[in-house]
Design an enzyme around this catalytic site. Structure first.
Site, PDB file in Angstrom:
ATOM      1  N   THR A   1       0.870  -1.179   0.000  1.00 37.40           N
ATOM      2  CA  THR A   1       0.000   0.000   0.000  1.00 37.40           C
ATOM      3  C   THR A   1       0.908   1.229   0.000  1.00 37.40           C
ATOM      4  O   THR A   1       2.081   1.127   0.378  1.00 37.40           O
ATOM      5  CB  THR A   1      -0.893   0.041   1.254  1.00 37.40           C
ATOM      6  OG1 THR A   1      -0.027   0.115   2.393  1.00 37.40           O
ATOM      7  CG2 THR A   1      -1.763  -1.191   1.365  1.00 37.40           C
TER       8      THR A   1
ATOM      9  N   GLU B   1      -5.696  -3.728  -1.113  1.00 34.22           N
ATOM     10  CA  GLU B   1      -6.110  -4.834  -0.249  1.00 34.22           C
ATOM     11  C   GLU B   1      -7.207  -5.693  -0.868  1.00 34.22           C
ATOM     12  O   GLU B   1      -7.587  -6.724  -0.347  1.00 34.22           O
ATOM     13  CB  GLU B   1      -6.631  -4.283   1.100  1.00 34.22           C
ATOM     14  CG  GLU B   1      -5.535  -3.790   2.026  1.00 34.22           C
ATOM     15  CD  GLU B   1      -5.216  -2.304   1.864  1.00 34.22           C
ATOM     16  OE1 GLU B   1      -5.480  -1.766   0.770  1.00 34.22           O
ATOM     17  OE2 GLU B   1      -4.710  -1.699   2.820  1.00 34.22           O
TER      18      GLU B   1
ATOM     19  N   LYS C   1     -15.108  17.586   9.515  1.00 31.86           N
ATOM     20  CA  LYS C   1     -16.094  17.554  10.598  1.00 31.86           C
ATOM     21  C   LYS C   1     -16.388  18.982  11.043  1.00 31.86           C
ATOM     22  O   LYS C   1     -15.622  19.590  11.766  1.00 31.86           O
ATOM     23  CB  LYS C   1     -15.583  16.720  11.767  1.00 31.86           C
ATOM     24  CG  LYS C   1     -15.523  15.256  11.419  1.00 31.86           C
ATOM     25  CD  LYS C   1     -15.236  14.387  12.632  1.00 31.86           C
ATOM     26  CE  LYS C   1     -14.902  12.986  12.171  1.00 31.86           C
ATOM     27  NZ  LYS C   1     -13.482  12.686  12.144  1.00 31.86           N
TER      28      LYS C   1
ATOM     29  N   TRP D   1     -20.629  15.770   9.412  1.00 29.14           N
ATOM     30  CA  TRP D   1     -19.659  15.414   8.377  1.00 29.14           C
ATOM     31  C   TRP D   1     -19.978  16.102   7.055  1.00 29.14           C
ATOM     32  O   TRP D   1     -21.130  16.133   6.617  1.00 29.14           O
ATOM     33  CB  TRP D   1     -19.690  13.907   8.116  1.00 29.14           C
ATOM     34  CG  TRP D   1     -19.019  13.102   9.177  1.00 29.14           C
ATOM     35  CD1 TRP D   1     -18.512  13.564  10.357  1.00 29.14           C
ATOM     36  CD2 TRP D   1     -18.800  11.700   9.147  1.00 29.14           C
ATOM     37  NE1 TRP D   1     -17.979  12.524  11.069  1.00 29.14           N
ATOM     38  CE2 TRP D   1     -18.144  11.368  10.356  1.00 29.14           C
ATOM     39  CE3 TRP D   1     -19.075  10.686   8.240  1.00 29.14           C
ATOM     40  CZ2 TRP D   1     -17.778  10.061  10.670  1.00 29.14           C
ATOM     41  CZ3 TRP D   1     -18.708   9.391   8.538  1.00 29.14           C
ATOM     42  CH2 TRP D   1     -18.062   9.081   9.747  1.00 29.14           C
TER      43      TRP D   1
HETATM   44  P1  ADP Z   1      -3.526   3.899  -1.495  1.00 33.14           P
HETATM   45  O1  ADP Z   1      -4.002   5.042  -2.345  1.00 33.14           O
HETATM   46  O2  ADP Z   1      -3.865   4.001  -0.042  1.00 33.14           O
HETATM   47  O3  ADP Z   1      -2.237   3.351  -1.823  1.00 33.14           O
HETATM   48  P2  ADP Z   1      -5.014   2.198  -3.131  1.00 33.14           P
HETATM   49  O4  ADP Z   1      -4.302   2.572  -4.351  1.00 33.14           O
HETATM   50  O5  ADP Z   1      -5.294   0.795  -2.851  1.00 33.14           O
HETATM   51  O6  ADP Z   1      -4.320   2.663  -1.874  1.00 33.14           O
HETATM   52  O7  ADP Z   1      -6.296   3.081  -3.049  1.00 33.14           O
HETATM   53  C1  ADP Z   1      -7.431   2.720  -2.343  1.00 33.14           C
HETATM   54  C2  ADP Z   1      -8.247   3.915  -2.025  1.00 33.14           C
HETATM   55  O8  ADP Z   1      -8.437   4.744  -3.171  1.00 33.14           O
HETATM   56  C3  ADP Z   1      -9.639   3.561  -1.586  1.00 33.14           C
HETATM   57  O9  ADP Z   1      -9.680   3.178  -0.244  1.00 33.14           O
HETATM   58  C4  ADP Z   1     -10.384   4.853  -1.866  1.00 33.14           C
HETATM   59  O10 ADP Z   1     -10.221   5.780  -0.825  1.00 33.14           O
HETATM   60  C5  ADP Z   1      -9.705   5.381  -3.091  1.00 33.14           C
HETATM   61  N1  ADP Z   1     -10.484   5.054  -4.295  1.00 33.14           N
HETATM   62  C6  ADP Z   1     -10.294   4.059  -5.159  1.00 33.14           C
HETATM   63  N2  ADP Z   1     -11.192   4.106  -6.155  1.00 33.14           N
HETATM   64  C7  ADP Z   1     -11.994   5.165  -5.907  1.00 33.14           C
HETATM   65  C8  ADP Z   1     -13.127   5.759  -6.557  1.00 33.14           C
HETATM   66  N3  ADP Z   1     -13.612   5.284  -7.696  1.00 33.14           N
HETATM   67  N4  ADP Z   1     -13.683   6.828  -5.977  1.00 33.14           N
HETATM   68  C9  ADP Z   1     -13.215   7.342  -4.825  1.00 33.14           C
HETATM   69  N5  ADP Z   1     -12.153   6.851  -4.175  1.00 33.14           N
HETATM   70  C10 ADP Z   1     -11.543   5.773  -4.704  1.00 33.14           C
END
Ligand code: ADP
Length: 576
Positions: free
Chosen positions: A217, A362, A473, A478
């Site tokens: 991640t 994940e 917040k 929210w």
């Molecule tokens: P990170 O950015 O934490 O490395 P990921 O690439 O796995 O992890 O991204 C996951 C996160 O990206 C999700 O938990 C969500 O917050 C955001 N995300 C993914 N797709 C979308 C979407 N279509 N719209 C809004 N948020 C999204």
């Protein structure tokens, strides 16, 4: 009610007929195993299928060397077998981690199959990470081999002496392009490794739960965490993501994944394309609008996939040159929320359907995909668009629910917002070397807490309103930042917008909008704030706007809101 099993079936089940009368099951009843073949779900089977049933299908790559490379699935399979032998000759055994730092291209694809197919673990590293973070991740994963594209030679040279576990460095190029001198001792040449082997090799069979690949991640808070996929989870994820109401992949598609192969396995497309026999087109390092458009048109791309920020560059190019997409009919947009304004441009001006999808590292990553249900197709455009802006319905295999701060399940009414929990066979259970499972118990089952805040409507369409750490917040209520960003992005003078929580003396936090203008566009604070009128509840309107030259993006093309918060969180201090 009485029930009775017919004589013939009793015979087949080896049950005495006279014992099978009445309402209670016989004491002889016991679970039966099905009598179907046991065949482990292995990544090598995807390649074997592609070779046998779609052997002529093409894989086209813009190479790091600059030219276009073209071959077939048959060639891919043969080279992957030779590579598997070469890795074995280097001493790469079952479970050993093989790191890659590479763009989307055919050699990277060969590594996907050769490493996992032979029982080792493919670890894709993100080259956009800071060098210290790369070292930390390679060390944590205990990578034994590191394969990398030529463009990353300076990066790898700078960190090679700190990569304690790496025994072999492999430059993914041919002899002709090897450097005359390098700081990396005994640097191996990828094409030499392949040339040194023949393709007489049988993919080994092993337990489908064996680890296949590893992604970290991005670690915006604390160290990155390793998500270790299995062969089973990867194959199931490929089946599910190819379905018609998901990405609708087929042998008639030409797929160009813009999303990098180092970002959650390019959303599984290198696997699912082989499963369905689609043509694959890899853009290499050329992710600017001009290079992408050229490939789309030259190769007849029908489907692409990437984060919203990538499409901004492409759309800007297409608009400024007054071009059209002659073959692309749909594009998957995910990774962060797709602004409705972008969806409208793609669909109304260019006839390209946007498939909005949500996922996470994940989740391998696909969780939900926004495709309409039958009756919704007849809805007026504005109502359809409101649905399409959501992140969509869960694909079969992913179950989801939303819960409030006390952990109580919330109704699917499209209004109640809470943390999104998911479970399924391609959802992480624990992190690599993690001492504690991240799962939370709910209703007697373990669920993965996504850290996203969402609503789910009665039809099952999930809508992310925020990441929990980005929620604003205000006076105990929210405010979802994504809605506020989407409105700003619909303004014709706005190039990009991010909304963050700024500290406020009276309301604790209030929304603050950070904006970049389109080149040459004029736009002031008051005009932009007036644009919100009538579109949301008045108290949601941002308190202020900061215009900047650029919004910081992370390694996967997402806005770095923590950096913006650090910079601007005190912008409203001193206001009443
Ligand atoms: P990170 O950015 O934490 O490395 P990921 O690439 O796995 O992890 O991204 C996951 C996160 O990206 C999700 O938990 C969500 O917050 C955001 N995300 C993914 N797709 C979308 C979407 N279509 N719209 C809004 N948020 C999204």
């Amino acid at each position: 009610m009485k029930w009775q099993i017919p004589v013939a079936e009793c015979q087949a089940l080896a049950l005495p007929f006279e014992n099978n009368r009445g309402t209670t099951p016989s004491r002889r009843d016991k679970p039966m195993n099905g009598q179907m073949m046991q065949q482990p779900l292995l990544i090598s089977s995807l390649l074997r299928h592609a070779e046998r049933h779609h052997g002529e299908q093409q894989v086209v790559s813009r190479r790091v060397e600059g030219d276009i490379h073209r071959y077939s699935y048959r060639d891919l399979a043969a080279r992957a077998r030779r590579l598997a032998k070469a890795l074995a000759a280097l001493g790469v055994g079952q479970g050993a981690r093989v790191g890659t730092i590479a763009w989307n291209g055919y050699r990277h694809l060969e590594l996907y199959y050769a490493v996992s197919g032979s029982g080792a673990v493919l670890h894709t590293l993100n080259p956009r990470l800071h060098a210290d973070q790369l070292v930390w991740i390679a060390d944590h994963a205990e990578d034994q081999v590191l394969c990398f594209d030529k463009g990353f030679l300076p990066l790898v040279e700078a960190v090679a002496s700190r990569l304690a576990s790496v025994r072999h460095f492999v430059l993914m190029t041919d002899r002709e392009h090897m450097p005359a001198q390098t700081a990396i001792p005994k640097l191996l040449c990828y094409e030499d490794l392949i040339d040194g082997q023949d393709d007489r090799f049988e993919w080994p069979e092993f337990d489908e739960n064996q680890a296949s690949s590893l992604c970290y991640t991005s670690g915006t808070t604390g160290h990155p965490k390793g998500v270790l996929y299995s062969h089973r989870s990867t194959v199931l994820h490929s089946y599910a993501s190819a379905l018609p109401d998901a990405l609708k992949l087929s042998a008639r598609d030409t797929i160009l994944p813009v999303v990098p192969m180092f970002h959650v396995n390019a959303w599984g497309l290198p696997y699912s394309a082989c499963m369905v026999g689609a043509k694959l087109v890899f853009p290499g390092p050329g992710l600017d609008g001009t290079s992408l458009y050229e490939l789309f048109e030259a190769e007849g791309v029908t489907l692409s996939a990437g984060v919203p920020t990538v499409w901004q560059g492409l759309l800007a190019h297409v608009q400024s040159q007054e071009l059209r997409f002659s073959t692309m009919n749909r594009t998957i947009i995910g990774g962060s929320a797709c602004p409705p304004a972008m969806m409208e441009t793609f669909e109304d001006r260019y006839g390209v359907q946007v498939i909005h999808a949500w996922g996470m590292t994940e989740l391998s990553p696909v969780g939900t995909v926004c495709t309409l249900k039958g009756e919704q197709l007849a809805w007026p455009k504005s109502r359809r668009r409101a649905i399409q802006a959501k992140q969509g319905r869960s694909v079969f295999g992913i179950d989801m629910k939303i819960v409030d701060e006390q952990g109580e399940a919330l109704p699917w009414d499209g209004q109640s917002a809470g943390e999104l929990l998911v479970r399924g066979p391609w959802v992480v259970e624990r992190y690599l070397k993690g001492e504690k499972s991240p799962l939370v118990m709910h209703g007697g089952q373990g669920w993965f807490p996504t850290g996203d805040v969402a609503t789910i409507d009665a039809q099952g369409f999930m809508n992310i309103t925020d990441r929990s750490k980005d929620v604003i917040k205000s006076g105990g209520e929210w405010i979802g930042s994504i809605d506020l960003e989407n409105i700003a992005m619909a303004h014709p003078a706005v190039a990009m917008a991010a909304c963050i929580a700024a500290r406020h003396p009276r309301w604790d936090e209030r929304p603050l909008l950070v904006v970049t203008r389109k080149p040459g566009a004029q736009l002031g604070r008051d005009e932009l704030l007036a644009f919100y009128e009538g579109k949301i509840a008045k108290w949601w309107t941002p308190d202020d706007v900061v215009f900047v030259d650029a919004i910081p993006l992370g390694a996967t093309g997402k806005v770095l809101k923590n950096q913006l918060r650090e910079q601007f969180q005190d912008q409203l201090v001193g206001r009443a």
